[in-house]
Design a protein around this motif. Structure first.
Motif, mmCIF file in Angstrom:
data_model
loop_
_atom_site.group_PDB
_atom_site.id
_atom_site.type_symbol
_atom_site.label_atom_id
_atom_site.label_comp_id
_atom_site.label_asym_id
_atom_site.label_seq_id
_atom_site.Cartn_x
_atom_site.Cartn_y
_atom_site.Cartn_z
ATOM 1 N N CYS A 79 21.065 8.955 -13.897
ATOM 2 C CA CYS A 79 21.516 9.885 -12.855
ATOM 3 C C CYS A 79 20.411 10.884 -12.511
ATOM 4 O O CYS A 79 20.180 11.200 -11.341
ATOM 5 N N LEU A 80 19.701 11.367 -13.532
ATOM 6 C CA LEU A 80 18.600 12.300 -13.304
ATOM 7 C C LEU A 80 17.477 11.624 -12.511
ATOM 8 O O LEU A 80 16.869 12.235 -11.622
ATOM 9 N N ALA A 81 17.220 10.352 -12.816
ATOM 10 C CA ALA A 81 16.198 9.604 -12.074
ATOM 11 C C ALA A 81 16.559 9.509 -10.603
ATOM 12 O O ALA A 81 15.703 9.687 -9.721
ATOM 13 N N LEU A 82 17.826 9.260 -10.308
ATOM 14 C CA LEU A 82 18.262 9.161 -8.921
ATOM 15 C C LEU A 82 18.148 10.503 -8.198
ATOM 16 O O LEU A 82 17.773 10.549 -7.027
ATOM 17 N N VAL A 83 18.455 11.580 -8.900
ATOM 18 C CA VAL A 83 18.316 12.914 -8.305
ATOM 19 C C VAL A 83 16.854 13.195 -7.974
ATOM 20 O O VAL A 83 16.520 13.680 -6.889
ATOM 21 N N MET A 98 15.538 0.562 5.451
ATOM 22 C CA MET A 98 15.572 1.993 5.753
ATOM 23 C C MET A 98 14.618 2.805 4.893
ATOM 24 O O MET A 98 14.017 3.779 5.351
ATOM 25 N N PHE A 99 14.494 2.421 3.608
ATOM 26 C CA PHE A 99 13.737 3.198 2.640
ATOM 27 C C PHE A 99 12.431 2.479 2.287
ATOM 28 O O PHE A 99 12.314 1.278 2.481
ATOM 29 N N PRO A 100 11.453 3.205 1.731
ATOM 30 C CA PRO A 100 10.319 2.519 1.096
ATOM 31 C C PRO A 100 10.819 1.585 0.011
ATOM 32 O O PRO A 100 11.818 1.868 -0.657
ATOM 33 N N ALA A 101 10.136 0.447 -0.166
ATOM 34 C CA ALA A 101 10.614 -0.577 -1.104
ATOM 35 C C ALA A 101 10.784 -0.027 -2.514
ATOM 36 O O ALA A 101 11.746 -0.346 -3.205
ATOM 37 N N SER A 102 9.851 0.828 -2.951
ATOM 38 C CA SER A 102 9.932 1.355 -4.312
ATOM 39 C C SER A 102 11.146 2.259 -4.493
ATOM 40 O O SER A 102 11.828 2.213 -5.514
ATOM 41 N N ILE A 103 11.461 3.092 -3.490
ATOM 42 C CA ILE A 103 12.610 3.982 -3.586
ATOM 43 C C ILE A 103 13.905 3.181 -3.510
ATOM 44 O O ILE A 103 14.871 3.464 -4.225
ATOM 45 N N ALA A 104 13.946 2.170 -2.646
ATOM 46 C CA ALA A 104 15.135 1.316 -2.574
ATOM 47 C C ALA A 104 15.397 0.655 -3.916
ATOM 48 O O ALA A 104 16.543 0.572 -4.372
ATOM 49 N N ALA A 105 14.329 0.202 -4.571
ATOM 50 C CA ALA A 105 14.478 -0.454 -5.870
ATOM 51 C C ALA A 105 14.935 0.530 -6.933
ATOM 52 O O ALA A 105 15.848 0.243 -7.721
ATOM 53 N N ILE A 106 14.317 1.719 -6.976
ATOM 54 C CA ILE A 106 14.696 2.723 -7.967
ATOM 55 C C ILE A 106 16.144 3.160 -7.753
ATOM 56 O O ILE A 106 16.871 3.461 -8.704
ATOM 57 N N GLY A 107 16.589 3.152 -6.490
ATOM 58 C CA GLY A 107 17.963 3.539 -6.182
ATOM 59 C C GLY A 107 19.017 2.628 -6.776
ATOM 60 O O GLY A 107 20.188 2.982 -6.828
ATOM 61 N N ALA A 133 6.885 8.287 -9.903
ATOM 62 C CA ALA A 133 6.535 7.963 -11.286
ATOM 63 C C ALA A 133 7.505 8.620 -12.261
ATOM 64 O O ALA A 133 7.948 7.992 -13.235
ATOM 65 N N LEU A 134 7.865 9.889 -11.989
ATOM 66 C CA LEU A 134 8.805 10.605 -12.853
ATOM 67 C C LEU A 134 10.188 9.962 -12.795
ATOM 68 O O LEU A 134 10.828 9.740 -13.827
ATOM 69 N N GLY A 135 10.646 9.667 -11.577
ATOM 70 C CA GLY A 135 11.954 9.035 -11.431
ATOM 71 C C GLY A 135 12.002 7.685 -12.103
ATOM 72 O O GLY A 135 12.986 7.344 -12.781
ATOM 73 N N LEU A 136 10.942 6.916 -11.929
ATOM 74 C CA LEU A 136 10.901 5.593 -12.554
ATOM 75 C C LEU A 136 10.862 5.706 -14.068
ATOM 76 O O LEU A 136 11.536 4.955 -14.780
ATOM 77 N N GLN A 145 0.820 -1.212 0.000
ATOM 78 C CA GLN A 145 0.000 0.000 0.000
ATOM 79 C C GLN A 145 0.854 1.261 0.000
ATOM 80 O O GLN A 145 0.495 2.279 0.589
ATOM 81 N N GLU A 146 2.042 1.172 -0.645
ATOM 82 C CA GLU A 146 2.867 2.368 -0.784
ATOM 83 C C GLU A 146 2.253 3.292 -1.828
ATOM 84 O O GLU A 146 1.749 2.842 -2.861
ATOM 85 N N LYS A 147 2.308 4.584 -1.549
ATOM 86 C CA LYS A 147 1.766 5.565 -2.476
ATOM 87 C C LYS A 147 2.688 5.693 -3.679
ATOM 88 O O LYS A 147 3.895 5.891 -3.535
#
Length: 305
Positions: free
Chosen positions: A287-291, A246-255, A132-135, A124-126
């Motif tokens: 790199c832009l996605a990570l920023v 430490m991070f939300p699962a989606s952000i950890a994955a995008i990282g 969406a932009l980063g991904l 249920q992560e938002k």
């Protein structure tokens, strides 16, 4: 995440771990390619997971952590092992043995797409506009890297599909780990995942592949094998799931989207695989996605304090 947690800056240590696993996991791809040229897939993976399991369990015990899982933790650990260990390790090893290492890493790291989508359903992560932009930027970078090489799906259909299966398995394992809700230390948790996954992999090795003659392994194969044991299998396994914690699962994955760029360039340097304009463009997009996903939200939180 609740509202209060969402307003907290992402832990600095998480960024350090992401940078480290980007380098070590990126270099893992040419390392795997070198080793798999001389070691059968199943024995390679069996040795990897057993080494990682005992190394992490030993480190956890020496740190004074709890190493024995409770009964209620066994089921989630086993499910994570099915996807994070069995699915990822077997699919990716067969996949990278059939297609160029750099390209294999690109397909594998479509994982953030599947993890972000699975996290919406299971956790249920938002799925925010920033995510969406980063991904979209990150996946565009991977798309540029693949580019005209999509023809590989015709030339190497099995290898490409295996790498896609590895990506989906890793994504599911990431989400299940985040959903687990256990308080078993991360190192102990990963060690038991590796142990449970090592059992069927070892049985597969005995039944499918001949045992390799270690006396015939070349020096590059030994160096690559030791590197895979110590870096990706021990440190990276632990550090990545620490980031997931430490991070939300989606952000950890995008990282993790920077890892295939390191994989492509290191494969070019070590294995002399071709690197062209698409790799340069992809590097900028990723790199832009990570920023967008990691840096900008953290700066906004600090300014609002």
């Amino acid at each position: 995440m609740n509202t209060a947690a969402a307003k907290q800056p992402l832990p600095r240590l998480g960024y350090i771990f992401l940078a480290a696993i980007t380098i070590f996991w990126g270099l893992n791809w040419p390392g795997m390619k070198i080793t798999l040229a001389e070691v059968p897939v199943w024995w390679f993976r069996a040795s990897c997971v057993w080494f990682g399991a005992f190394a992490l369990l030993s480190l956890s015990a020496l740190s004074g952590n709890r190493i024995k899982p409770r009964k209620d933790e066994l089921a989630p650990i086993i499910w994570c092992a099915v996807f994070n260990v069995c699915g990822w390790h077997i699919f990716s090893a067969y996949g990278v043995s059939q297609i160029p290492a750099g390209r294999a890493s690109i397909i594998a790291f479509t994982m953030p797409l599947w993890a972000s989508l699975l996290a919406v359903y299971y956790l249920q992560e938002k799925f925010s506009l920033v995510k969406a932009l980063g991904l979209a930027l990150g996946m565009s970078g991977l798309g540029v890297l693949i580019g005209t090489d999509l023809i590989l799906l015709k030339e190497f259909p099995v290898g490409s599909l295996l790498m896609l299966g590895a990506a989906v398995a890793w994504a599911m394992g990431t989400v299940l780990f985040k959903r687990g809700g256990w308080d078993l230390p991360v190192a102990s948790s990963i060690a038991w995942q590796l142990i449970f996954g090592a059992i069927p992999i070892t049985l597969g090795a005995i039944l499918i592949d001949p045992f390799p003659d270690l006396r015939l392994l070349s020096l590059p194969a030994w160096i690559a094998l030791i590197y895979v044991f110590l870096g990706p299998m021990t440190f990276c396994q632990w550090a990545y799931l620490k980031v997931v914690h430490m991070f939300p699962a989606s952000i950890a994955a995008i990282g993790t989207l920077m890892i295939p760029v390191v994989g492509v360039y290191s494969s070019s340097m070590i294995l002399e695989e071709h690197v062209g304009w698409s790799e340069v463009v992809a590097l900028g997009l990723i790199c832009l996605a990570l920023v967008v996903v990691l840096v900008i939200p953290s700066l906004k939180v600090r300014r609002s304090r």
